[in-house]
Motif scaffolding. Structure first.
Motif, PDB file in Angstrom:
ATOM      1  N   THR A  27      34.835 -45.171  31.410  1.00  0.00           N
ATOM      2  CA  THR A  27      33.705 -45.373  30.509  1.00  0.00           C
ATOM      3  C   THR A  27      33.006 -44.062  30.201  1.00  0.00           C
ATOM      4  O   THR A  27      32.606 -43.819  29.058  1.00  0.00           O
ATOM      5  N   THR A  28      32.866 -43.194  31.194  1.00  0.00           N
ATOM      6  CA  THR A  28      32.233 -41.896  30.977  1.00  0.00           C
ATOM      7  C   THR A  28      33.067 -41.035  30.040  1.00  0.00           C
ATOM      8  O   THR A  28      32.529 -40.388  29.140  1.00  0.00           O
ATOM      9  N   ILE A  29      34.373 -41.038  30.226  1.00  0.00           N
ATOM     10  CA  ILE A  29      35.259 -40.270  29.345  1.00  0.00           C
ATOM     11  C   ILE A  29      35.155 -40.784  27.914  1.00  0.00           C
ATOM     12  O   ILE A  29      35.030 -40.006  26.963  1.00  0.00           O
ATOM     13  N   LEU A  30      35.190 -42.090  27.736  1.00  0.00           N
ATOM     14  CA  LEU A  30      35.098 -42.653  26.393  1.00  0.00           C
ATOM     15  C   LEU A  30      33.727 -42.445  25.767  1.00  0.00           C
ATOM     16  O   LEU A  30      33.615 -42.243  24.555  1.00  0.00           O
ATOM     17  N   TYR A  31      32.677 -42.486  26.570  1.00  0.00           N
ATOM     18  CA  TYR A  31      31.319 -42.282  26.058  1.00  0.00           C
ATOM     19  C   TYR A  31      31.147 -40.866  25.513  1.00  0.00           C
ATOM     20  O   TYR A  31      30.642 -40.674  24.417  1.00  0.00           O
ATOM     21  N   TYR A  32      31.565 -39.882  26.276  1.00  0.00           N
ATOM     22  CA  TYR A  32      31.406 -38.503  25.831  1.00  0.00           C
ATOM     23  C   TYR A  32      32.427 -38.109  24.775  1.00  0.00           C
ATOM     24  O   TYR A  32      32.260 -37.103  24.099  1.00  0.00           O
ATOM     25  N   GLU A  43      27.140 -48.673  28.379  1.00  0.00           N
ATOM     26  CA  GLU A  43      26.469 -47.401  28.640  1.00  0.00           C
ATOM     27  C   GLU A  43      25.851 -47.344  30.030  1.00  0.00           C
ATOM     28  O   GLU A  43      25.583 -46.273  30.547  1.00  0.00           O
ATOM     29  N   ARG A  44      25.646 -48.495  30.652  1.00  0.00           N
ATOM     30  CA  ARG A  44      25.152 -48.498  32.030  1.00  0.00           C
ATOM     31  C   ARG A  44      26.187 -47.984  33.015  1.00  0.00           C
ATOM     32  O   ARG A  44      25.849 -47.519  34.096  1.00  0.00           O
ATOM     33  N   LEU A  45      27.462 -48.090  32.653  1.00  0.00           N
ATOM     34  CA  LEU A  45      28.535 -47.622  33.531  1.00  0.00           C
ATOM     35  C   LEU A  45      28.744 -46.111  33.474  1.00  0.00           C
ATOM     36  O   LEU A  45      29.442 -45.556  34.313  1.00  0.00           O
ATOM     37  N   VAL A  46      28.175 -45.455  32.488  1.00  0.00           N
ATOM     38  CA  VAL A  46      28.384 -44.012  32.300  1.00  0.00           C
ATOM     39  C   VAL A  46      27.720 -43.252  33.446  1.00  0.00           C
ATOM     40  O   VAL A  46      26.556 -43.452  33.756  1.00  0.00           O
ATOM     41  N   ARG A  47      28.500 -42.372  34.072  1.00  0.00           N
ATOM     42  CA  ARG A  47      27.984 -41.534  35.152  1.00  0.00           C
ATOM     43  C   ARG A  47      27.872 -40.102  34.636  1.00  0.00           C
ATOM     44  O   ARG A  47      28.859 -39.422  34.428  1.00  0.00           O
ATOM     45  N   HIS A  48      26.649 -39.670  34.414  1.00  0.00           N
ATOM     46  CA  HIS A  48      26.408 -38.343  33.855  1.00  0.00           C
ATOM     47  C   HIS A  48      26.678 -37.234  34.876  1.00  0.00           C
ATOM     48  O   HIS A  48      26.875 -36.087  34.493  1.00  0.00           O
ATOM     49  N   ASP A  49      26.713 -37.568  36.147  1.00  0.00           N
ATOM     50  CA  ASP A  49      26.940 -36.557  37.177  1.00  0.00           C
ATOM     51  C   ASP A  49      28.403 -36.103  37.240  1.00  0.00           C
ATOM     52  O   ASP A  49      28.708 -35.109  37.897  1.00  0.00           O
ATOM     53  N   LEU A  50      29.307 -36.786  36.555  1.00  0.00           N
ATOM     54  CA  LEU A  50      30.706 -36.355  36.538  1.00  0.00           C
ATOM     55  C   LEU A  50      30.931 -35.135  35.660  1.00  0.00           C
ATOM     56  O   LEU A  50      31.966 -34.496  35.741  1.00  0.00           O
ATOM     57  N   LEU A  51      29.972 -34.793  34.825  1.00  0.00           N
ATOM     58  CA  LEU A  51      30.146 -33.698  33.874  1.00  0.00           C
ATOM     59  C   LEU A  51      29.473 -32.409  34.320  1.00  0.00           C
ATOM     60  O   LEU A  51      28.777 -31.779  33.547  1.00  0.00           O
ATOM     61  N   ASP A  52      29.716 -32.000  35.528  1.00  0.00           N
ATOM     62  CA  ASP A  52      29.197 -30.699  35.928  1.00  0.00           C
ATOM     63  C   ASP A  52      30.140 -29.607  35.443  1.00  0.00           C
ATOM     64  O   ASP A  52      31.196 -29.884  34.881  1.00  0.00           O
ATOM     65  N   GLN A  53      29.780 -28.375  35.624  1.00  0.00           N
ATOM     66  CA  GLN A  53      30.524 -27.247  35.060  1.00  0.00           C
ATOM     67  C   GLN A  53      31.912 -27.057  35.670  1.00  0.00           C
ATOM     68  O   GLN A  53      32.796 -26.525  35.019  1.00  0.00           O
ATOM     69  N   GLU A  54      32.132 -27.473  36.897  1.00  0.00           N
ATOM     70  CA  GLU A  54      33.416 -27.206  37.553  1.00  0.00           C
ATOM     71  C   GLU A  54      34.433 -28.324  37.407  1.00  0.00           C
ATOM     72  O   GLU A  54      35.505 -28.255  37.982  1.00  0.00           O
ATOM     73  N   ASN A  55      34.135 -29.336  36.655  1.00  0.00           N
ATOM     74  CA  ASN A  55      35.073 -30.431  36.450  1.00  0.00           C
ATOM     75  C   ASN A  55      35.852 -30.179  35.157  1.00  0.00           C
ATOM     76  O   ASN A  55      35.670 -30.851  34.150  1.00  0.00           O
ATOM     77  N   TYR A  56      36.749 -29.212  35.203  1.00  0.00           N
ATOM     78  CA  TYR A  56      37.433 -28.717  34.010  1.00  0.00           C
ATOM     79  C   TYR A  56      38.372 -29.746  33.388  1.00  0.00           C
ATOM     80  O   TYR A  56      38.436 -29.875  32.166  1.00  0.00           O
ATOM     81  N   LEU A  57      39.107 -30.473  34.190  1.00  0.00           N
ATOM     82  CA  LEU A  57      40.047 -31.446  33.642  1.00  0.00           C
ATOM     83  C   LEU A  57      39.330 -32.639  33.018  1.00  0.00           C
ATOM     84  O   LEU A  57      39.827 -33.235  32.063  1.00  0.00           O
ATOM     85  N   PHE A  58      38.178 -32.983  33.541  1.00  0.00           N
ATOM     86  CA  PHE A  58      37.377 -34.043  32.938  1.00  0.00           C
ATOM     87  C   PHE A  58      36.920 -33.609  31.548  1.00  0.00           C
ATOM     88  O   PHE A  58      37.015 -34.374  30.590  1.00  0.00           O
ATOM     89  N   HIS A  59      36.457 -32.373  31.431  1.00  0.00           N
ATOM     90  CA  HIS A  59      36.059 -31.829  30.125  1.00  0.00           C
ATOM     91  C   HIS A  59      37.259 -31.735  29.186  1.00  0.00           C
ATOM     92  O   HIS A  59      37.129 -31.977  27.986  1.00  0.00           O
ATOM     93  N   PHE A  60      38.415 -31.381  29.728  1.00  0.00           N
ATOM     94  CA  PHE A  60      39.622 -31.292  28.912  1.00  0.00           C
ATOM     95  C   PHE A  60      39.988 -32.654  28.329  1.00  0.00           C
ATOM     96  O   PHE A  60      40.316 -32.756  27.142  1.00  0.00           O
ATOM     97  N   LEU A  61      39.950 -33.696  29.151  1.00  0.00           N
ATOM     98  CA  LEU A  61      40.260 -35.037  28.656  1.00  0.00           C
ATOM     99  C   LEU A  61      39.289 -35.476  27.563  1.00  0.00           C
ATOM    100  O   LEU A  61      39.693 -36.072  26.561  1.00  0.00           O
ATOM    101  N   ILE A  62      38.024 -35.179  27.755  1.00  0.00           N
ATOM    102  CA  ILE A  62      37.022 -35.554  26.758  1.00  0.00           C
ATOM    103  C   ILE A  62      37.265 -34.820  25.447  1.00  0.00           C
ATOM    104  O   ILE A  62      37.262 -35.422  24.372  1.00  0.00           O
ATOM    105  N   ASN A  63      37.503 -33.527  25.513  1.00  0.00           N
ATOM    106  CA  ASN A  63      37.742 -32.754  24.285  1.00  0.00           C
ATOM    107  C   ASN A  63      39.065 -33.123  23.629  1.00  0.00           C
ATOM    108  O   ASN A  63      39.171 -33.116  22.396  1.00  0.00           O
TER     109      ASN A  63
END
Length: 69
Positions: A27-32, A43-63
């Motif tokens: 849900t967080t990946i799809l939201y961002y 939107e209640r399932l979205v965890r904003h703490d997963l998007l810190d600066q060192e989570n590079y692969l999470f950012h890659f999937l979102i982009n």
């Protein structure tokens, strides 16, 4: 710190978040990625703490989803 260490740490964080809380992670990946429909329940399932600066692969999937979906 080498690039391998950074990517390995990011991979471990991504896998543990997907295995531990799969609904919240997806849900967080799809939201961002702007692919989540506008719903208060989802939107209640979205965890904003997963998007810190060192989570590079999470950012890659979102982009990746933002560009090619």
């Amino acid at each position: 710190m080498s690039l391998t260490t950074l990517m390995f740490r990011s991979l471990v964080r991504l896998v543990t978040s997907l295995a531990g809380e799969p609904a919240a992670s997806v849900t967080t990946i799809l939201y961002y990625s702007s692919l989540l429909p506008q719903s208060v329940v989802l939107e209640r399932l979205v965890r904003h703490d997963l998007l810190d600066q060192e989570n590079y692969l999470f950012h890659f999937l979102i982009n990746f989803l933002r560009c090619f979906w």
